[in-house]
Design an enzyme around this catalytic site. Structure first.
Site, PDB file in Angstrom:
ATOM      1  N   TYR A 300       0.849  -1.194   0.000  1.00  0.00           N
ATOM      2  CA  TYR A 300       0.000   0.000   0.000  1.00  0.00           C
ATOM      3  C   TYR A 300       0.882   1.241   0.000  1.00  0.00           C
ATOM      4  O   TYR A 300       1.915   1.270   0.668  1.00  0.00           O
ATOM      5  CB  TYR A 300      -0.898   0.033   1.237  1.00  0.00           C
ATOM      6  CG  TYR A 300      -1.901  -1.085   1.323  1.00  0.00           C
ATOM      7  CD1 TYR A 300      -3.210  -0.904   0.900  1.00  0.00           C
ATOM      8  CD2 TYR A 300      -1.549  -2.325   1.838  1.00  0.00           C
ATOM      9  CE1 TYR A 300      -4.146  -1.924   0.992  1.00  0.00           C
ATOM     10  CE2 TYR A 300      -2.476  -3.359   1.934  1.00  0.00           C
ATOM     11  CZ  TYR A 300      -3.762  -3.142   1.510  1.00  0.00           C
ATOM     12  OH  TYR A 300      -4.675  -4.157   1.600  1.00  0.00           O
ATOM     13  N   HIS A 308      -6.800   1.037  -2.041  1.00  0.00           N
ATOM     14  CA  HIS A 308      -6.560  -0.396  -2.198  1.00  0.00           C
ATOM     15  C   HIS A 308      -5.093  -0.626  -2.577  1.00  0.00           C
ATOM     16  O   HIS A 308      -4.426   0.256  -3.115  1.00  0.00           O
ATOM     17  CB  HIS A 308      -7.476  -0.975  -3.279  1.00  0.00           C
ATOM     18  CG  HIS A 308      -8.917  -1.013  -2.883  1.00  0.00           C
ATOM     19  ND1 HIS A 308      -9.422  -1.888  -1.954  1.00  0.00           N
ATOM     20  CD2 HIS A 308      -9.977  -0.264  -3.295  1.00  0.00           C
ATOM     21  CE1 HIS A 308     -10.713  -1.696  -1.810  1.00  0.00           C
ATOM     22  NE2 HIS A 308     -11.085  -0.705  -2.612  1.00  0.00           N
ATOM     23  N   LYS A 355      -4.874  -5.274  -9.568  1.00  0.00           N
ATOM     24  CA  LYS A 355      -3.580  -5.277  -8.905  1.00  0.00           C
ATOM     25  C   LYS A 355      -2.520  -5.816  -9.865  1.00  0.00           C
ATOM     26  O   LYS A 355      -2.798  -6.730 -10.649  1.00  0.00           O
ATOM     27  CB  LYS A 355      -3.601  -6.135  -7.634  1.00  0.00           C
ATOM     28  CG  LYS A 355      -4.595  -5.666  -6.588  1.00  0.00           C
ATOM     29  CD  LYS A 355      -4.458  -6.462  -5.328  1.00  0.00           C
ATOM     30  CE  LYS A 355      -5.589  -6.182  -4.358  1.00  0.00           C
ATOM     31  NZ  LYS A 355      -5.952  -4.793  -4.195  1.00  0.00           N
TER      32      LYS A 355
END
Length: 401
Positions: A300, A308, A355
């Site tokens: 993060y 996120h 991601k």
């Protein structure tokens, strides 16, 4: 009307401001200056950095935790210390919560009967959404069964039922609204208490630190004291070094055992994970566990409450000497060549949640060039290296533009 439209953005902005205030410090250590820094005074700026007349003061919280070999973690039972470590760097997780230690807040909310959705914690919001989805599936299945029965009855009677009429009786996710029973069941399941229970609440939750997190706080920041679970006395750095590695052995040795020095190896899972954790923590990233997305770690930029995780990491140990791999007592994951199905699965899971999948190759130095003195201290970390390979899944429907 305009005031109602602005309530949403104002509420989100207020939440952002609260998070910026609560999580303003990225580390447990606080750096303060005895003199305020002037906006136009260059000398005051140098003084705040310790280059001028004044020095930079460091406020150390001196937190405490108890080492638990069974769970390979350090337990911080003091509520104040837990709050400091979580709000200043997002270290650890609550043992009764998903991430932030919020068990006591959930119990207080349940006791105050806040089932309407005000001041709900993340666990309560998740439980409420799951109950609503479950209720939607039950209502939809009941409506489909009823529509099928009506269509069959109409067929026997010789009537024709239009498709639009059938669809109108089946609820959709866009038009369906939950009943109060879903909210009530969610609040009851998360609270575990009834309204008549008025006993004083006791916070039984503790903050659970992983061994890399605990050693980073002990060695790199010197803001955590680890206590021996048997004597409850502070452990020295050498004791912590031996105990954390012994916890990963097939037959763990006693805490602080000197015999553990004979079993120190550069491929100890604690060393490999700490090298990864220290590397990215020192670069300003917040490192959290990534088992939810089939990876080892998530990175993060600021913390879970802000954004996120953008990157998902898979730890890939690489032996410099193949003989160490043969004689190793550890079963390190991802050492053997992985299959294409495994890589495609992990990459697909993380691409669906936006991601970037990164393979982090941690090179384990050869044991024959690592002396006992080097392995007996954190000086061995300079012999490790990390290489990253970013993977991106090609999706033709999304990437045409």
């Amino acid at each position: 009307m305009n005031r109602g439209r602005r309530s949403g953005p104002n509420k989100a902005a207020g939440r952002r401001n609260d998070n910026n205030r609560i999580y303003a410090h990225p580390l447990p250590l606080l750096f303060t200056s005895p003199e305020p820094i002037g906006t136009s005074s260059f000398s005051s700026l140098l003084g705040s950095l310790g280059l001028g007349g004044s020095r930079l003061e460091v406020l150390n919280p001196h937190c405490e935790g108890v080492f638990d070999p069974a769970t390979r973690s350090v337990w911080v039972t003091n509520a104040k210390d837990s709050r400091i470590l979580w709000t200043r760097g997002f270290f650890g997780k609550g043992n009764l919560s998903r991430s932030e230690p919020s068990w006591l807040a959930r119990q207080v909310n349940a006791r105050k009967d806040r089932a309407a959705g005000k001041s709900m914690t993340s666990e309560e919001v998740t439980a409420k959404r799951r109950a609503e989805r479950k209720q939607f599936k039950v209502d939809r299945a009941r409506a489909i069964a009823q529509a099928a029965a009506e269509a069959e009855a109409a067929f026997r009677e010789g009537r024709i039922v239009s498709l639009e009429e059938t669809k109108a009786n089946i609820p959709s996710a866009a038009t369906w609204k939950p009943s109060s029973s879903a909210i009530t069941s969610a609040s009851v399941s998360t609270s575990g208490l009834n309204d008549e229970d008025e006993a004083p609440l006791e916070d039984v939750e503790h903050l659970q630190l992983t061994l890399p997190e605990a050693f980073f706080l002990c060695w790199a920041l010197d803001c955590l004291t680890v206590l021996d679970p048997k004597s409850m006395e502070p452990m020295t750095l050498q004791d912590i070094w031996i105990a954390f590695q012994s916890a990963h052995l097939p037959l763990p040795l006693g805490v602080g055992s000197v015999q553990g020095q004979e079993t120190l190896r550069p491929d100890n899972p604690f060393l490999i994970n700490y090298v990864f954790h220290h590397h990215y923590r020192s670069l300003g990233w917040v490192v959290k566990n990534g088992i939810k997305f089939c990876v080892d770690y998530l990175l993060y930029k600021r913390g879970p409450v802000f954004h996120h995780a953008e990157f998902a990491f898979v730890l890939m140990p690489v032996y410099e000497d193949e003989e160490d791999k043969t004689s190793s007592p550890f079963s390190l994951p991802n050492v053997e060549p992985f299959t294409w199905q495994w890589l495609s699965t992990v990459n697909r899971v993380n691409s669906q949640v936006q991601k970037t999948l990164i393979l982090a190759y941690v090179t384990i130095p050869a044991r024959k060039r690592m002396s006992k003195e080097v392995l007996g201290s954190p000086a061995c970390f300079e012999h490790y290296s990390i290489r990253e390979i970013a993977l991106r899944r090609f999706i033709p429907a999304r990437m045409r533009d």
